[in-house]
Design a protein around this motif. Structure first.
Motif, PDB file in Angstrom:
ATOM      1  N   GLU A  81       0.966  -1.174  -0.115  1.00  0.00           N
ATOM      2  CA  GLU A  81      -0.011   0.082  -0.063  1.00  0.00           C
ATOM      3  C   GLU A  81       0.861   1.426  -0.106  1.00  0.00           C
ATOM      4  O   GLU A  81       0.641   2.284  -0.726  1.00  0.00           O
ATOM      5  CB  GLU A  81      -0.843   0.010   1.239  1.00  0.00           C
ATOM      6  CG  GLU A  81      -1.761  -1.415   1.416  1.00  0.00           C
ATOM      7  CD  GLU A  81      -2.581  -1.359   0.171  1.00  0.00           C
ATOM      8  OE1 GLU A  81      -3.513  -0.672  -0.260  1.00  0.00           O
ATOM      9  OE2 GLU A  81      -2.550  -2.443  -0.520  1.00  0.00           O
ATOM     10  N   THR A  82       2.035   1.141   0.819  1.00  0.00           N
ATOM     11  CA  THR A  82       2.671   2.373   0.849  1.00  0.00           C
ATOM     12  C   THR A  82       3.306   2.530  -0.486  1.00  0.00           C
ATOM     13  O   THR A  82       3.574   3.669  -0.890  1.00  0.00           O
ATOM     14  CB  THR A  82       4.065   2.198   1.970  1.00  0.00           C
ATOM     15  OG1 THR A  82       3.118   1.918   3.069  1.00  0.00           O
ATOM     16  CG2 THR A  82       4.888   3.389   2.207  1.00  0.00           C
ATOM     17  N   ILE A 115       1.173   4.264  -2.929  1.00  0.00           N
ATOM     18  CA  ILE A 115       0.991   5.697  -2.786  1.00  0.00           C
ATOM     19  C   ILE A 115       2.055   6.387  -3.342  1.00  0.00           C
ATOM     20  O   ILE A 115       2.061   7.419  -3.741  1.00  0.00           O
ATOM     21  CB  ILE A 115       0.457   5.871  -1.212  1.00  0.00           C
ATOM     22  CG1 ILE A 115      -0.823   5.498  -0.957  1.00  0.00           C
ATOM     23  CG2 ILE A 115       0.793   7.512  -1.014  1.00  0.00           C
ATOM     24  CD1 ILE A 115      -1.361   5.725   0.499  1.00  0.00           C
ATOM     25  N   ALA A 129      -7.294   5.518  -0.496  1.00  0.00           N
ATOM     26  CA  ALA A 129      -5.896   5.938  -0.835  1.00  0.00           C
ATOM     27  C   ALA A 129      -5.954   7.552  -0.720  1.00  0.00           C
ATOM     28  O   ALA A 129      -4.878   8.468  -0.201  1.00  0.00           O
ATOM     29  CB  ALA A 129      -5.425   5.518  -1.989  1.00  0.00           C
ATOM     30  N   VAL A 175      -6.118   8.774   2.973  1.00  0.00           N
ATOM     31  CA  VAL A 175      -4.939   8.465   3.597  1.00  0.00           C
ATOM     32  C   VAL A 175      -3.899   9.570   3.254  1.00  0.00           C
ATOM     33  O   VAL A 175      -3.104  10.112   4.187  1.00  0.00           O
ATOM     34  CB  VAL A 175      -4.580   7.229   3.777  1.00  0.00           C
ATOM     35  CG1 VAL A 175      -3.198   6.885   3.994  1.00  0.00           C
ATOM     36  CG2 VAL A 175      -5.522   6.238   4.354  1.00  0.00           C
ATOM     37  N   GLU A 176      -3.461   9.599   1.849  1.00  0.00           N
ATOM     38  CA  GLU A 176      -2.407  10.593   1.356  1.00  0.00           C
ATOM     39  C   GLU A 176      -2.979  12.095   1.893  1.00  0.00           C
ATOM     40  O   GLU A 176      -1.912  12.661   2.306  1.00  0.00           O
ATOM     41  CB  GLU A 176      -2.730  10.510  -0.194  1.00  0.00           C
ATOM     42  CG  GLU A 176      -1.518  11.665  -0.740  1.00  0.00           C
ATOM     43  CD  GLU A 176      -1.597  11.685  -2.128  1.00  0.00           C
ATOM     44  OE1 GLU A 176      -0.502  11.663  -2.841  1.00  0.00           O
ATOM     45  OE2 GLU A 176      -2.843  11.847  -2.512  1.00  0.00           O
ATOM     46  N   PHE A 218      -2.330  11.763   6.028  1.00  0.00           N
ATOM     47  CA  PHE A 218      -1.220  11.204   6.850  1.00  0.00           C
ATOM     48  C   PHE A 218      -0.147  11.275   5.572  1.00  0.00           C
ATOM     49  O   PHE A 218      -0.004  10.266   4.836  1.00  0.00           O
ATOM     50  CB  PHE A 218      -1.534   9.768   7.107  1.00  0.00           C
ATOM     51  CG  PHE A 218      -2.659   9.714   7.805  1.00  0.00           C
ATOM     52  CD1 PHE A 218      -2.324   9.778   9.433  1.00  0.00           C
ATOM     53  CD2 PHE A 218      -3.830   9.360   7.636  1.00  0.00           C
ATOM     54  CE1 PHE A 218      -3.518   9.594  10.291  1.00  0.00           C
ATOM     55  CE2 PHE A 218      -4.987   9.096   8.503  1.00  0.00           C
ATOM     56  CZ  PHE A 218      -4.664   9.490   9.717  1.00  0.00           C
ATOM     57  N   PRO A 276       4.957   8.516   4.783  1.00  0.00           N
ATOM     58  CA  PRO A 276       4.819   7.020   4.420  1.00  0.00           C
ATOM     59  C   PRO A 276       4.942   6.261   5.505  1.00  0.00           C
ATOM     60  O   PRO A 276       4.296   5.041   5.715  1.00  0.00           O
ATOM     61  CB  PRO A 276       6.064   6.803   3.510  1.00  0.00           C
ATOM     62  CG  PRO A 276       6.454   8.271   2.798  1.00  0.00           C
ATOM     63  CD  PRO A 276       6.243   9.082   4.004  1.00  0.00           C
ATOM     64  N   ASP A 307       3.698   6.928   8.731  1.00  0.00           N
ATOM     65  CA  ASP A 307       2.452   6.909   9.085  1.00  0.00           C
ATOM     66  C   ASP A 307       1.229   6.201   8.143  1.00  0.00           C
ATOM     67  O   ASP A 307       0.319   5.698   8.792  1.00  0.00           O
ATOM     68  CB  ASP A 307       2.050   8.463   9.236  1.00  0.00           C
ATOM     69  CG  ASP A 307       2.699   9.250  10.430  1.00  0.00           C
ATOM     70  OD1 ASP A 307       3.168   8.447  11.202  1.00  0.00           O
ATOM     71  OD2 ASP A 307       2.828  10.531  10.326  1.00  0.00           O
ATOM     72  N   GLN A 308       1.518   6.219   7.068  1.00  0.00           N
ATOM     73  CA  GLN A 308       0.575   5.518   6.216  1.00  0.00           C
ATOM     74  C   GLN A 308       0.538   4.202   6.448  1.00  0.00           C
ATOM     75  O   GLN A 308      -0.427   3.296   6.413  1.00  0.00           O
ATOM     76  CB  GLN A 308       0.845   5.953   4.644  1.00  0.00           C
ATOM     77  CG  GLN A 308       0.538   7.231   4.108  1.00  0.00           C
ATOM     78  CD  GLN A 308       1.340   7.750   3.072  1.00  0.00           C
ATOM     79  OE1 GLN A 308       1.982   6.748   2.341  1.00  0.00           O
ATOM     80  NE2 GLN A 308       1.182   8.948   2.592  1.00  0.00           N
ATOM     81  N   THR A 309       1.873   3.672   6.568  1.00  0.00           N
ATOM     82  CA  THR A 309       2.086   2.115   6.808  1.00  0.00           C
ATOM     83  C   THR A 309       1.194   1.847   8.129  1.00  0.00           C
ATOM     84  O   THR A 309       0.685   0.646   8.294  1.00  0.00           O
ATOM     85  CB  THR A 309       3.341   1.760   6.895  1.00  0.00           C
ATOM     86  OG1 THR A 309       4.173   2.035   5.553  1.00  0.00           O
ATOM     87  CG2 THR A 309       3.624   0.256   7.155  1.00  0.00           C
ATOM     88  N   PHE A 369      -2.459   1.772   7.724  1.00  0.00           N
ATOM     89  CA  PHE A 369      -3.190   0.717   7.092  1.00  0.00           C
ATOM     90  C   PHE A 369      -2.745  -0.840   7.931  1.00  0.00           C
ATOM     91  O   PHE A 369      -3.846  -1.552   7.889  1.00  0.00           O
ATOM     92  CB  PHE A 369      -2.143   0.288   5.687  1.00  0.00           C
ATOM     93  CG  PHE A 369      -2.485   1.409   4.684  1.00  0.00           C
ATOM     94  CD1 PHE A 369      -3.694   1.446   4.291  1.00  0.00           C
ATOM     95  CD2 PHE A 369      -1.394   1.999   3.954  1.00  0.00           C
ATOM     96  CE1 PHE A 369      -4.092   2.390   3.181  1.00  0.00           C
ATOM     97  CE2 PHE A 369      -1.468   2.793   3.108  1.00  0.00           C
ATOM     98  CZ  PHE A 369      -2.951   3.239   2.585  1.00  0.00           C
TER      99      PHE A 369
END
Length: 437
Positions: A48-49, A52, A261, A264-265, A268, A271, A273-275, A278
């Protein structure tokens, strides 16, 4: 006074509504899914990271690339399914994927910031996900008749949720020390362990055969050609109905995935924080799913029927999309996403796999693979471009949400029709290629 192993087995059987002799098979099935999903979900936040990182506006290109890669994978899997012994299809497939994972581990360790390598891994994991899970369910549909599947499938699927719960936690704990390459190497070990559990299940079925002819048949190749699954799907209204169900499911999933997506982008940007986000969502989803699978799903299908498993999530998603249309916030999206994914794992997926217990052995592997991979990823790709097109012409996310509600409603009606068709086929004992329609 100590309880004997036999006493424990009978206690577990009564608690979960299965036969005592089925307990070891359920444990093996749970282990197969636990190891498979632990490895996949450990790598899912990484995927996912990476998605993005390539830009949310470019996700439809990754979806298209995944669909193309899936089309390449279909004849390769069809060749394996046609030529190796039926009971060896999964070990051969997982062995190939294990070699792929080790290759990615070495490459990403050597060039961790290569964007094309990241895109390749995103596409590879998206293909691996569907194909590996599809083959695992094919084995179960092959080994367990419909009546037995209603008792054991949901419990085995709880292993998938347990793996989905363990995987993100392992990712959070180990990503800093092992790096992405190290996580891939560990996932390889899990994948090989999953293949070992599947082989044990084949041995269990040999010791508890449905009939002698069935044991001999699993020791022979399926035969046919690598593209047979496509023709089987196109020639069977029942399988086309399942394919339609999958298309509608994938469309709902893609609409929500793209919106996830985007939000989240937006909220957050880092990257890391995105992980974490998720991983947190995965943890919540799997916790809800495993509790439902252990204590509710089997009882629901036995008392209320398959129709409830196949229609509950779509009906709930109609309301979820309408809520999202009125309140397009990350909090609302998170609730809808968690509900959809937990409901799919606990209800819709076991129900969907029960549909394949009443088709011929070749359809359980070849046609099922076409539906679970090419049809699913094709729907992903098309709906991804549809979502991008709607976004280009509409100024509000509410338009996509309303469209999603309409798709979910069609999904519910399709599920209800399939449940009735499965019941008719089970009652008539449909099991050959000639009556697969």
């Amino acid at each position: 006074m100590a309880t004997s192993p036999g006493g424990i087995r009978h206690l577990v059987a009564r608690l979960f509504g299965i036969e005592a002799e089925e307990v070891p098979a359920v444990v093996a099935g749970m282990a197969m899914f636990l190891l498979l999903f632990a490895g996949y979900f450990m790598l899912r936040p990484v995927r996912e990271t990476m998605g993005i990182a390539g830009g949310v506006r470019n996700l439809q290109w990754l979806f298209t690339g995944t669909f193309i890669a899936t089309l390449v994978a279909i004849p390769l899997f069809g060749l394996v399914a046609s030529t190796v012994r039926r009971r060896r299809i999964l070990p051969w497939t997982y062995g190939f994927f294990a070699l792929n994972l080790l290759g990615f581990a070495a490459a990403i360790h050597a060039a961790p910031d290569n964007p094309w390598l990241a895109r390749a891994f995103y596409i590879w994991l998206s293909v691996f996900n569907l194909l590996a899970i599809s083959v695992a369910w094919s084995v179960l549909a092959d080994l367990f008749p419909a009546a037995q599947a209603k008792r054991v499938f949901a419990l085995m699927a709880a292993g998938a949720s347990a793996g989905g719960l363990l995987g993100p936690l392992l990712g959070l704990l180990l990503v800093e020390s092992l790096g992405h390459g190290g996580l891939m190497a560990l996932a390889t070990v899990f994948l090989l362990g999953s293949a070992g559990a599947a082989l044990w299940l084949q041995g269990w079925r040999d010791r508890h055969p449905l009939d002698e002819a069935e044991v001999l048949a699993r020791r022979a190749p399926l035969g046919g050609n690598p593209f047979q699954g496509i023709g089987t799907v196109l020639g069977s209204p029942y399988l086309l109905g399942i394919a339609t169900f999958v298309v509608l499911l994938a469309t709902v999933t893609t609409f929500l995935y793209f919106e996830q997506a985007r939000l989240v982008e937006l909220h957050f940007p880092d990257p890391t924080d995105q992980t974490r986000v998720f991983s947190l969502l995965d943890t919540v989803v799997q916790t809800i799913a495993i509790l439902t699978q252990l204590f509710l799903t089997g009882r629901i299908v036995r008392r209320l029927g398959l129709v409830v498993l196949l229609t509950t999530v779509p009906v709930v998603m109609v309301g979820g999309f309408l809520w999202l249309a009125m309140a397009p916030t990350f909090a609302v999206l998170a609730i809808v996403m968690v509900t959809r994914r937990a409901g799919e794992y606990a209800l819709a997926r076991p129900g969907r796999e029960m549909l394949f217990t009443v088709v011929a052995p070749s359809a359980k592997y070849k046609a099922k693979n076409v539906i679970d991979t090419a049809v699913y990823r094709g729907a992903d790709a098309v709906s991804g471009w549809v979502k991008a097109g709607i976004d280009a012409f509409a100024s509000s996310p509410a338009v996509v949400a309303v469209a999603g509600a309409g798709v979910a409603l069609a999904w519910a009606f399709t599920g209800a029709g399939l449940a009735r068709a499965q019941a008719r086929r089970e009652a008539s004992g449909a099991s050959s290629d000639n009556n697969a329609n």
